[in-house]
Structures are given as C-alpha cells and as structure tokens.
Design an enzyme around this catalytic site. Structure first.
Site, mmCIF file in Angstrom:
data_model
loop_
_atom_site.group_PDB
_atom_site.id
_atom_site.type_symbol
_atom_site.label_atom_id
_atom_site.label_comp_id
_atom_site.label_asym_id
_atom_site.label_seq_id
_atom_site.Cartn_x
_atom_site.Cartn_y
_atom_site.Cartn_z
ATOM 1 N N THR A 187 0.937 -1.279 -0.088
ATOM 2 C CA THR A 187 0.423 -0.088 0.222
ATOM 3 C C THR A 187 1.215 1.139 0.299
ATOM 4 O O THR A 187 1.396 0.953 0.902
ATOM 5 C CB THR A 187 -1.143 0.013 0.712
ATOM 6 O OG1 THR A 187 -1.517 -0.919 1.099
ATOM 7 C CG2 THR A 187 -1.862 1.360 1.187
ATOM 8 N N GLY A 215 -24.299 -5.116 28.459
ATOM 9 C CA GLY A 215 -24.806 -3.655 28.386
ATOM 10 C C GLY A 215 -23.059 -2.567 29.485
ATOM 11 O O GLY A 215 -22.380 -2.098 28.003
ATOM 12 N N GLU A 266 -6.023 -6.387 4.080
ATOM 13 C CA GLU A 266 -5.851 -7.005 2.829
ATOM 14 C C GLU A 266 -6.636 -7.189 1.560
ATOM 15 O O GLU A 266 -7.211 -8.118 1.109
ATOM 16 C CB GLU A 266 -5.686 -8.490 3.460
ATOM 17 C CG GLU A 266 -4.956 -9.548 3.017
ATOM 18 C CD GLU A 266 -3.073 -9.467 4.103
ATOM 19 O OE1 GLU A 266 -2.299 -10.183 3.838
ATOM 20 O OE2 GLU A 266 -3.062 -8.517 3.898
#
Length: 390
Positions: free
Chosen positions: A129, A344, A368
């Site tokens: 990337t 909660g 990925e």
C-alpha cells in the site's frame, strides 16, 4: 481418511493447534488487556511463538520442520487471535513472504532466507500500500531503476506491519513504469534494511495495538540484482495476487478468532449476570443474539476452511479467499457489537475485553484489501467461471 481429526487435520496438526490453544489460555489471555492498553510490543509472547514453531508453519524441509496444511494454519491463527489479534498480525505478513519465496523464489533466495524465517530469527513483511494509492496497486509510484549492479528504489509505502522488527521486506514496485498494461511492469524486490531504507513513523491506530504499523520511505535505496524475486521482472503483480490468497485466509481467520473471543465472553457473562430474577441468556432478546452469533461464527469458520482446502489443492482460490475474508470480517464486526450489547454498560468499560474486540474487528474489514475490493473480486470470478457450483 485414516489419521485425520474432525477438522480434517492430522493428529500431529491437531496437537499443534491444541498446544497453541494452551499457550493462549495460559500466557496470552492474562496479559493481553494490559499490553493492548499500554500499546506494548509483546516481546516475550513473540519469543514463545518462535519456540512453538509458529513462524515456520508454512516452511517445509529442508528449510523448516513443521509445515502444516492451510486449514491447520487457519485454525492456529484463530487461536492466536482469540487471545490477542495483534499476535496473529505479527506472523501474517511473514507467512505470505514465506509462501512467495517457496512458490517463486530462486534456490539461492530460498536458502538465504527460509531457514532463518522458519525459526523466527529473521522476520519478514510485505509492502504494498502507498499513501495515495490504497487498493489500486497498479497505480503505485514506488519504482526501482535498473543499474549495472542492481536496482535503485525510490518511493514510499504505508501500513507496513512489523516494519521495525522485520529484517526482510517483500516490496511491490514498478521496474518498468512505461509497461502496458501496468501490471506487466510490476516486480517484487526482497529488500533488507540499510542505507536509503527510512522508517519514517509509526501510525496511530484505533486497535491492533502493540504491533507497529509504519510508513517506509525509499530514498535511493540500493539492492542487488539477486533481490528480484524469481529473477525475472514483470511478474510481481501475479505473484503477489497469489500471495494475497493466503493473506486473506489469514485475515479471515483472525476475524473468526476475534469473533470467537467475543462470543465466549458474551456466553459466560450471559450466564453469570442476572436480571428480573434469572440469567440474562433466558431473556429472548439476549438468547437470540447468542444463537445468531454462534451460527454466524460457525459459518465463517467453515468458509475459511473451505478456502483453505481449495488453496492446498493448488486451485485458484481468490474468490473463495475473498468470500471468507468478506464474510468473516463482517461477522466479527457484528458479533463484537452484539457482545457489547449483551454486556450492557460494562461492555463500554476498558475493564472488560469486549471493547478491545470491538476496536480490533474493523481492521479485518479494511485490511488485506477492503471488503469493497473483495466484492469486486468475487463478482469478476463469478462471471468468469460462469457457474456458482463448487
């Protein structure tokens, strides 16, 4: 088949999975929360993973000792992620690089790197990337110019996991920027840290703590001709696409592990917590959540194992790996959210692990290759294959 367990593993593989499970329960679970909150690199746990053989799971003899099937690898990844997803991230890219070397490396490259990778002495990662590129890998700008004695690399990469602690980076870059189509000019270079290899910064993250994700700059970084994976230019894009099949199976397995951890915590809490005079799992709304979570998790795991078996059969598995990654990651996101609902107000507290699972789960949706990209891969393969039959 004789000697296989219910998951399709050999007895030896099942023993490895159980050893990793015991490691997670004994050594990881008690410390994961503090390591995550302090963003501390898990040096001791990584060393234990080395001794367990986790870094050599994809490496066969003569370089390694404990190569396992992809279904076994997926289940080991699930176990590690059940304890702390960052541990699975610390070995994910390493395995992809090992597979790239095994499938495409020269004999010299295999002998140079695989023995040390099998023991974890040498750790590896991949660099795909770029800051402005995202999922469009063919538009990358990082390039390597040929010289008399090798290549000179210039450019930058981002979101590189384990960049500071990896001694080897499988770098996807352009060796022929003028090639048409663009993917024919892309190669993989095996780059070791040295002059011109600049680790610029660690990226701050919502989750996935402890393990670094870095930006890397290449400024006239020299590598020899022998750094070219397989010794031939222009094959890097196809090589990496095959490598990403195991990468996506690994990310899908991480998602199953995180989802399983959230479900296990939710089941335990729903039996301990009482309201209106009974355990909360007996309230239909909570019971329905738990039933759906368990069903979705089981389906996700089976998709991962299906993709793993297809990968081991040597068949094209990009659609199956994409389906597994898409479904498992979306499932993990939903399960972790429902675990918070079941807890909660306590689910929003950093004193309970479900908030960590909820922070870790989104990584598998965008990592990925984003899930939007996975859908593109799946539909192209559906059209190309002309059938939905397995």
């Amino acid at each position: 088949m004789e000697g296989l367990t219910v998951q399709g593993l050999t007895e030896e593989e099942q023993a490895i999975v159980e050893a990793v499970r015991a490691f997670v329960d004994r050594d990881v679970k008690p410390v994961a929360r503090d390591l995550d909150h302090n963003d501390t690199y898990p040096e001791r746990l990584i060393d234990q993973m080395k001794h367990l053989g986790v870094y050599g799971l994809a490496i066969p003899e003569p370089w390694g000792e404990a190569r396992v099937s992809t279904p076994c690898y997926a289940l080991i990844t699930e176990e590690l992620s059940r304890g702390w997803m960052s541990l699975a991230g610390a070995m994910g890219g390493h395995t992809v690089v090992a597979k790239l070397l095994l499938d495409y490396g020269t004999d010299e490259q295999k002998d140079r790197y695989l023995p040390r990778m099998a023991t974890g002495e040498l750790r590896a990662t991949m660099a795909l990337t770029e800051p402005g590129g995202g999922s469009d890998l063919q538009a990358m700008r990082t390039h390597a110019a040929r010289t008399a004695d090798g290549y000179v690399i210039n450019g930058s990469k981002t979101w590189i996991t384990n960049a500071r602690r990896s001694g080897l980076v499988a770098l996807l870059c352009k060796t022929d920027p003028a090639a048409t189509p663009a993917h024919q000019g892309i190669s993989i270079l095996l780059v070791e840290q040295g002059p011109g290899f600049i680790l610029s910064r660690d990226l701050p993250k919502l989750g996935y703590k402890g393990v670094e994700s870095c930006e890397i700059a290449f400024d006239d970084c020299h590598v020899p001709h022998t750094a070219l994976l397989g010794g031939r230019e222009g094959r890097g894009f196809a090589q990496m696409m095959r490598g990403l099949e195991i990468g996506r199976i690994q990310v899908a397995s991480r998602a199953v592990g995180v989802g399983r951890a959230a479900l296990e915590d939710a089941l335990r809490y729903a039996q301990e917590r009482e309201s209106f005079g009974q355990p909360i799992w007996k309230h239909q709304s909570i019971g329905n959540y738990l039933a759906d979570m368990a069903t979705q998790l089981t389906a996700a795991r089976q998709l991962v194992l299906y993709a793993s078996r297809r990968y081991d059969a040597g068949e094209r598995a990009d659609m199956e790996a994409g389906m597994a990654k898409l479904f498992a990651s979306e499932t993990a996101m939903q399960i972790t959210l429902n675990a918070i609902r079941i807890h909660g107000g306590y689910g929003y507290s950093t004193e309970f692990d479900v908030e960590r699972y909820f922070r870790d789960a989104p990584l598998m949706i965008v990592g990925e290759g984003t899930n939007e990209i996975q859908r593109n891969v799946i539909v192209r393969q559906l059209i190309g294959r002309g059938t939905v039959a397995p």
